[in-house]
Structures are given as structure tokens and as C-alpha cells.
Write a protein that holds these residues in place. Structure first.
Motif, PDB file in Angstrom:
ATOM      1  N   MET A   1     -51.554 -10.471  -7.057  1.00 39.80           N
ATOM      2  CA  MET A   1     -50.272 -10.256  -6.455  1.00 39.80           C
ATOM      3  C   MET A   1     -49.156 -10.384  -7.487  1.00 39.80           C
ATOM      4  SD  MET A   1     -48.042 -12.491  -3.879  1.00 39.80           S
ATOM      5  CE  MET A   1     -48.241 -13.729  -5.074  1.00 39.80           C
ATOM      6  N   ARG A   2     -49.232 -11.408  -8.341  1.00 44.60           N
ATOM      7  CA  ARG A   2     -48.192 -11.570  -9.358  1.00 44.60           C
ATOM      8  C   ARG A   2     -48.212 -10.420 -10.354  1.00 44.60           C
ATOM      9  NH1 ARG A   2     -48.680 -17.915 -10.759  1.00 44.60           N
ATOM     10  NH2 ARG A   2     -48.354 -17.103 -12.846  1.00 44.60           N
ATOM     11  N   VAL A   3     -49.384  -9.903 -10.673  1.00 52.79           N
ATOM     12  CA  VAL A   3     -49.484  -8.761 -11.585  1.00 52.79           C
ATOM     13  C   VAL A   3     -48.852  -7.526 -10.946  1.00 52.79           C
ATOM     14  CG1 VAL A   3     -51.097  -7.190 -12.729  1.00 52.79           C
ATOM     15  CG2 VAL A   3     -51.477  -9.658 -12.834  1.00 52.79           C
ATOM     16  N   ASP A   7     -45.709  -5.496 -12.421  1.00 61.14           N
ATOM     17  CA  ASP A   7     -45.782  -4.061 -12.706  1.00 61.14           C
ATOM     18  C   ASP A   7     -44.654  -3.301 -12.015  1.00 61.14           C
ATOM     19  OD1 ASP A   7     -48.000  -4.431 -14.300  1.00 61.14           O
ATOM     20  OD2 ASP A   7     -49.440  -3.758 -12.781  1.00 61.14           O
ATOM     21  N   ARG A   8     -44.352  -3.663 -10.778  1.00 62.41           N
ATOM     22  CA  ARG A   8     -43.276  -2.970 -10.066  1.00 62.41           C
ATOM     23  C   ARG A   8     -41.923  -3.245 -10.707  1.00 62.41           C
ATOM     24  NH1 ARG A   8     -41.964  -2.773  -3.640  1.00 62.41           N
ATOM     25  NH2 ARG A   8     -40.132  -1.463  -3.827  1.00 62.41           N
ATOM     26  N   LEU A   9     -41.662  -4.489 -11.078  1.00 56.51           N
ATOM     27  CA  LEU A   9     -40.393  -4.808 -11.746  1.00 56.51           C
ATOM     28  C   LEU A   9     -40.264  -4.051 -13.063  1.00 56.51           C
ATOM     29  CD1 LEU A   9     -40.162  -8.639 -11.092  1.00 56.51           C
ATOM     30  CD2 LEU A   9     -38.610  -6.892 -10.215  1.00 56.51           C
ATOM     31  N   THR A  10     -41.345  -3.971 -13.809  1.00 59.88           N
ATOM     32  CA  THR A  10     -41.327  -3.257 -15.083  1.00 59.88           C
ATOM     33  C   THR A  10     -41.072  -1.774 -14.851  1.00 59.88           C
ATOM     34  OG1 THR A  10     -42.800  -4.887 -16.061  1.00 59.88           O
ATOM     35  CG2 THR A  10     -42.642  -2.763 -17.181  1.00 59.88           C
ATOM     36  N   ARG A  11     -41.705  -1.207 -13.849  1.00 63.39           N
ATOM     37  CA  ARG A  11     -41.490   0.209 -13.538  1.00 63.39           C
ATOM     38  C   ARG A  11     -40.036   0.468 -13.125  1.00 63.39           C
ATOM     39  NH1 ARG A  11     -44.301   0.935  -8.913  1.00 63.39           N
ATOM     40  NH2 ARG A  11     -42.382   0.932  -7.727  1.00 63.39           N
ATOM     41  N   SER A  19     -42.366  -8.847 -17.224  1.00 57.94           N
ATOM     42  CA  SER A  19     -43.448  -7.900 -17.505  1.00 57.94           C
ATOM     43  C   SER A  19     -44.768  -8.568 -17.874  1.00 57.94           C
ATOM     44  CB  SER A  19     -43.032  -6.957 -18.643  1.00 57.94           C
ATOM     45  OG  SER A  19     -41.882  -6.223 -18.263  1.00 57.94           O
ATOM     46  N   ALA A  20     -44.734  -9.823 -18.221  1.00 57.35           N
ATOM     47  CA  ALA A  20     -45.960 -10.512 -18.633  1.00 57.35           C
ATOM     48  C   ALA A  20     -46.913 -10.639 -17.455  1.00 57.35           C
ATOM     49  CB  ALA A  20     -45.628 -11.897 -19.182  1.00 57.35           C
ATOM     50  N   HIS A  21     -48.176 -10.375 -17.715  1.00 57.14           N
ATOM     51  CA  HIS A  21     -49.188 -10.502 -16.669  1.00 57.14           C
ATOM     52  C   HIS A  21     -49.746 -11.907 -16.656  1.00 57.14           C
ATOM     53  CE1 HIS A  21     -50.272  -6.012 -16.006  1.00 57.14           C
ATOM     54  NE2 HIS A  21     -49.011  -6.278 -15.772  1.00 57.14           N
ATOM     55  N   THR A  22     -49.984 -12.404 -15.488  1.00 59.23           N
ATOM     56  CA  THR A  22     -50.582 -13.724 -15.331  1.00 59.23           C
ATOM     57  C   THR A  22     -52.096 -13.615 -15.510  1.00 59.23           C
ATOM     58  OG1 THR A  22     -50.569 -15.665 -13.902  1.00 59.23           O
ATOM     59  CG2 THR A  22     -50.933 -13.557 -12.836  1.00 59.23           C
ATOM     60  N   ASN A  23     -52.728 -14.746 -15.697  1.00 63.58           N
ATOM     61  CA  ASN A  23     -54.191 -14.747 -15.801  1.00 63.58           C
ATOM     62  C   ASN A  23     -54.728 -15.949 -15.021  1.00 63.58           C
ATOM     63  OD1 ASN A  23     -54.124 -17.089 -17.497  1.00 63.58           O
ATOM     64  ND2 ASN A  23     -53.647 -15.753 -19.226  1.00 63.58           N
ATOM     65  N   ILE A  71     -35.979 -29.936 -11.312  1.00 63.89           N
ATOM     66  CA  ILE A  71     -37.157 -29.229 -10.823  1.00 63.89           C
ATOM     67  C   ILE A  71     -36.944 -27.761 -11.151  1.00 63.89           C
ATOM     68  CG2 ILE A  71     -38.502 -28.569  -8.796  1.00 63.89           C
ATOM     69  CD1 ILE A  71     -37.606 -31.203  -7.515  1.00 63.89           C
ATOM     70  N   TYR A  72     -37.933 -27.149 -11.740  1.00 67.26           N
ATOM     71  CA  TYR A  72     -37.835 -25.759 -12.174  1.00 67.26           C
ATOM     72  C   TYR A  72     -38.675 -24.869 -11.268  1.00 67.26           C
ATOM     73  CZ  TYR A  72     -35.982 -28.026 -16.285  1.00 67.26           C
ATOM     74  OH  TYR A  72     -35.234 -28.791 -17.135  1.00 67.26           O
ATOM     75  N   LEU A  73     -38.087 -23.765 -10.833  1.00 61.96           N
ATOM     76  CA  LEU A  73     -38.802 -22.768 -10.049  1.00 61.96           C
ATOM     77  C   LEU A  73     -39.248 -21.687 -11.012  1.00 61.96           C
ATOM     78  CD1 LEU A  73     -37.720 -21.224  -6.712  1.00 61.96           C
ATOM     79  CD2 LEU A  73     -38.616 -19.816  -8.540  1.00 61.96           C
ATOM     80  N   ILE A  74     -40.553 -21.435 -11.049  1.00 61.91           N
ATOM     81  CA  ILE A  74     -41.092 -20.416 -11.947  1.00 61.91           C
ATOM     82  C   ILE A  74     -42.085 -19.544 -11.180  1.00 61.91           C
ATOM     83  CG2 ILE A  74     -40.795 -21.843 -14.020  1.00 61.91           C
ATOM     84  CD1 ILE A  74     -43.829 -22.397 -13.883  1.00 61.91           C
ATOM     85  N   ASN A  75     -42.437 -18.425 -11.751  1.00 68.16           N
ATOM     86  CA  ASN A  75     -43.518 -17.573 -11.249  1.00 68.16           C
ATOM     87  C   ASN A  75     -43.394 -17.193  -9.782  1.00 68.16           C
ATOM     88  OD1 ASN A  75     -44.723 -17.768 -13.774  1.00 68.16           O
ATOM     89  ND2 ASN A  75     -45.895 -19.563 -13.187  1.00 68.16           N
ATOM     90  N   MET A  76     -42.214 -16.797  -9.359  1.00 69.32           N
ATOM     91  CA  MET A  76     -42.049 -16.360  -7.976  1.00 69.32           C
ATOM     92  C   MET A  76     -42.422 -14.892  -7.864  1.00 69.32           C
ATOM     93  SD  MET A  76     -38.744 -16.675  -5.578  1.00 69.32           S
ATOM     94  CE  MET A  76     -38.759 -16.088  -3.913  1.00 69.32           C
ATOM     95  N   ALA A  77     -43.178 -14.549  -6.815  1.00 70.47           N
ATOM     96  CA  ALA A  77     -43.567 -13.158  -6.600  1.00 70.47           C
ATOM     97  C   ALA A  77     -43.844 -12.923  -5.126  1.00 70.47           C
ATOM     98  CB  ALA A  77     -44.813 -12.815  -7.419  1.00 70.47           C
TER      99      ALA A  77
END
Length: 100
Positions: A1-3, A7-11, A19-23, A71-77
Motif C-alpha cells: 500500500m505504501r509503495v 508511486d501515485r505521488l511520484t506520477r 518517491s522512496a519505496h518501503t521494504n 512525537i513525529y508522524l512519519i510514513n503516512m499513506a
């Protein structure tokens, strides 16, 4: 889902920090060291975000109001075909409640 979201944001907006892909390793690390919120619809994950107390490398704290325990919010998708339907807002509301 995060990938898919990356991809949509990059497009739509071109290359950027999104643009970085998660693993799998980074997702497992987040589950061990952070709070991961997940939005579900039946058995499918349709949104997620991560809260952590460790400052991410890409954040310059000088741009934020100092506080005792940030508190940091990261990796929202949100799954691309469900964006703009309130899922992200619901995740943010829950994250705010948890932070309080």
C-alpha cells in the motif's frame, strides 16, 4: 500500500522524498520501535501512519516549536483509490488523540 501511494505521488508530482519505496525490513522495524496505526476495511489495509519519538533524519527540528517530548508522524499513506475519502483525516484524528 505504501509503495502504491508513493508511486501515485511520484506520477502526480514528480520525484520527491515521497518517491522512496518501503521494504519489509523497515515495516518490521517500525512495528518494533514505533506506534503504527492502521485503517482497515474488512480484511484489507487501506491506510496507515507511524508515530515515533525518535527524530527522523530528514526533519530539521529548527522549523518546529520546541517541546519537552516530541512525537513525529512519519510514513503516512492511504490506498490511492481511497484517497480523499476521510481515511487520512481519521488516522490523523486518532494519532492526535494518542499524542494527547
Amino acid at each position: 500500500m505504501r509503495v502504491a501511494a508513493a508511486d501515485r505521488l511520484t506520477r502526480d508530482f514528480g520525484e520527491g522524498h515521497w518517491s522512496a519505496h518501503t521494504n519489509e525490513a523497515s515495516v518490521l522495524r517500525d512495528l518494533k520501535t514505533s506506534r503504527v496505526l492502521v485503517a482497515r476495511e474488512r480484511d484489507a489495509i487501506i491506510g496507515t501512519l507511524t508515530l515515533q519519538t525518535k527524530k527522523p533524519w530528514a526533519i530539521d527540528a529548527a522549523f518546529f516549536t520546541p517541546c519537552r517530548k516530541p512525537i513525529y508522524l512519519i510514513n503516512m499513506a492511504v490506498v490511492p483509490d481511497r484517497q480523499r475519502s476521510g481515511i487520512g483525516r481519521a488516522l490523523l484524528d486518532e494519532a492526535l488523540a494518542m499524542a494527547r
